[in-house]
Write an enzyme that holds these catalytic residues in place. Structure first.
Site, PDB file in Angstrom:
ATOM      1  N   TRP A 251       0.812  -1.222   0.000  1.00 33.34           N
ATOM      2  CA  TRP A 251       0.000   0.000   0.000  1.00 33.34           C
ATOM      3  C   TRP A 251       0.841   1.265   0.000  1.00 33.34           C
ATOM      4  CZ3 TRP A 251      -4.419  -0.360  -2.053  1.00 33.34           C
ATOM      5  CH2 TRP A 251      -5.145  -1.541  -1.948  1.00 33.34           C
TER       6      TRP A 251
ATOM      7  N   ASP B 149      -0.853   6.518   6.751  1.00 35.20           N
ATOM      8  CA  ASP B 149      -2.017   5.725   6.346  1.00 35.20           C
ATOM      9  C   ASP B 149      -2.272   4.697   7.454  1.00 35.20           C
ATOM     10  OD1 ASP B 149      -3.808   3.906   5.296  1.00 35.20           O
ATOM     11  OD2 ASP B 149      -2.624   3.423   3.513  1.00 35.20           O
TER      12      ASP B 149
ATOM     13  N   LYS C  61     -12.214  -1.457   7.477  1.00 36.98           N
ATOM     14  CA  LYS C  61     -11.549  -2.554   8.187  1.00 36.98           C
ATOM     15  C   LYS C  61     -11.943  -2.564   9.665  1.00 36.98           C
ATOM     16  CE  LYS C  61      -8.480  -1.803   4.568  1.00 36.98           C
ATOM     17  NZ  LYS C  61      -8.551  -3.041   3.871  1.00 36.98           N
TER      18      LYS C  61
END
Ligand code: PMP
Length: 366
Positions: free
Chosen positions: A100, A170, A194
């Site tokens: 990511w 992040d 999530k």
């Protein structure tokens, strides 16, 4: 019985789903669903404000930080961060420790110069210690991903920056799973799907002095200044997602707050890593122990040539027992157990039990 170990969108607390269900047709006595209400109505406004207030309380977010509720997911923020913060010098530092952060760095290359702080690697298994990083003193910000969802690499420290360069993080896949000292960051973002809600809303926590320095071409929906000025209601927000996320915040508060989530995360991840460690290599996790993720546990089964067959067998066995979405990310294969906040210790124990039994029954084939 189903236990959902998905990496995201992921399990939500049953209590939250039931509450949303009970209010679905008639929200707070209005006779209509939250989904059918104007985002500018006082009835919706109550939920919006409460979600923001609870989040500020849960993470102790100082008053000089704005909380924005945006759309476009984590991927939208890969661009938004650049549009809003990169213009100061045109250069940014990216600490790539997994898939990511690699994607974020690639996106950033479109908008300015990206300095890769740690050497490129084929496989992500660690976080190089900060004294090896090659930071650019001219960077507009330093970017990293606190928990790499695909690779299972989670930072065990907050980078210390001494030169006033803002830290951008992040936290999509470990948000509200441990306390954070927000003051250490210029910006934190997290997609909800999530740990905190349905897909569709992205939380941005940004220090006020960093707002207003965006590039001229910044699209309005990614423009922090416009969004902050309009309390994230510049355009229609994902009202239902924000409502459900607000219910999750209340659920977290009822369950010991962030400290409660931290305790559970440690217990749950230890259960799975312990089985891996005690399996004499039958199960293997490539990630260095110090930075093994408490949220996403990736592992392989069996020796190299036996890997696929045993893994297929394990996944089939798990499905038979109702344990689903354990397949590793398509880019890396293997198995991945995601242990987000809504997964209980009891559910994790059932997975650990299955793993132990599977090891006992199949170790000779290895
Ligand atoms: N960052 C992390 C850590 C992620 O796990 C994901 C998605 N799984 C993203 C960013 C991208 O998020 P989205 O799909 O919401 O764009």
């Amino acid at each position: 019985m189903v236990i959902n170990f998905a990496a995201g969108p992921a399990k939500l607390p049953e209590e939250v789903l039931k509450e949303a269900q009970a209010n679905l047709l008639n929200c707070n006595g209005t006779g209509i669903s939250i989904m059918e209400m104007s985002h500018r109505s006082p009835n919706y406004g109550v939920f919006h404000e409460l979600a923001l207030r609870d989040l500020r309380e849960l993470l102790n977010i100082p008053t000089n930080y704005k909380i924005l509720l945006l759309q476009g997911g984590g991927t939208g923020q890969f661009a938004a961060v650049c549009f809003n913060l990169m213009g100061r010098t045109g250069v940014a530092d990216y600490v790539v420790t997994g898939s990511w952060s690699a994607k974020a760095a690639k996106e950033a290359e479109q908008y300015g110069k990206v300095n890769l702080v740690v050497p490129k690697v084929q496989k992500y298994t660690t976080v190089p210690s900060q004294d090896t990083w090659k930071l650019d003193p001219n960077a507009s910000y330093v970017y990293y991903c606190d928990n790499e969802t695909v690779d299972g690499v989670e930072f065990d420290f907050v980078p210390a920056l001494t030169n006033g360069v803002p830290l951008v993080c992040d936290m999509s896949s470990n948000f509200l799973s441990r306390p954070i000292d927000v003051k250490k960051f210029g910006l934190i973002f997290a997609g909800a799907q999530k740990n905190v809600g349905p897909a569709g809303v992205t939380i941005v926590i940004v220090r006020e002095d960093l707002i207003g320095h965006h590039m001229k071409v910044t699209p309005s929906i990614l423009n922090f200044e416009q969004m902050a000025r309009n309390d994230s209601l510049l355009n229609t927000p994902p009202t239902f997602c924000i409502y459900v996320m607000g219910l999750v915040f209340k659920w977290i508060k009822r369950n010991g707050g962030v400290a409660g989530m931290t305790k559970n995360a440690a217990t749950k991840s230890k259960l799975i890593y312990d089985v891996i460690e005690k399996s004499n290599g039958f199960y293997s996790c490539p990630v260095e122990k110090r930075v093994r993720s408490r949220m996403n546990v990736p592992f392989r089964i069996g020796s190299v040539e036996g890997v696929d067959a045993l893994e297929k067998k394990f996944l089939a066995k798990a499905e038979c027992q109702g344990m689903i979405q354990l397949k590793g990310h398509r880019s890396v294969g293997g198995i991945r157990a995601s242990l987000y906040n809504a997964i209980t210790v009891d559910e994790t124990e059932q997975l650990a039990k299955l793993m132990t039994e599977f090891f006992q029954n199949n170790k000779t084939q290895n």
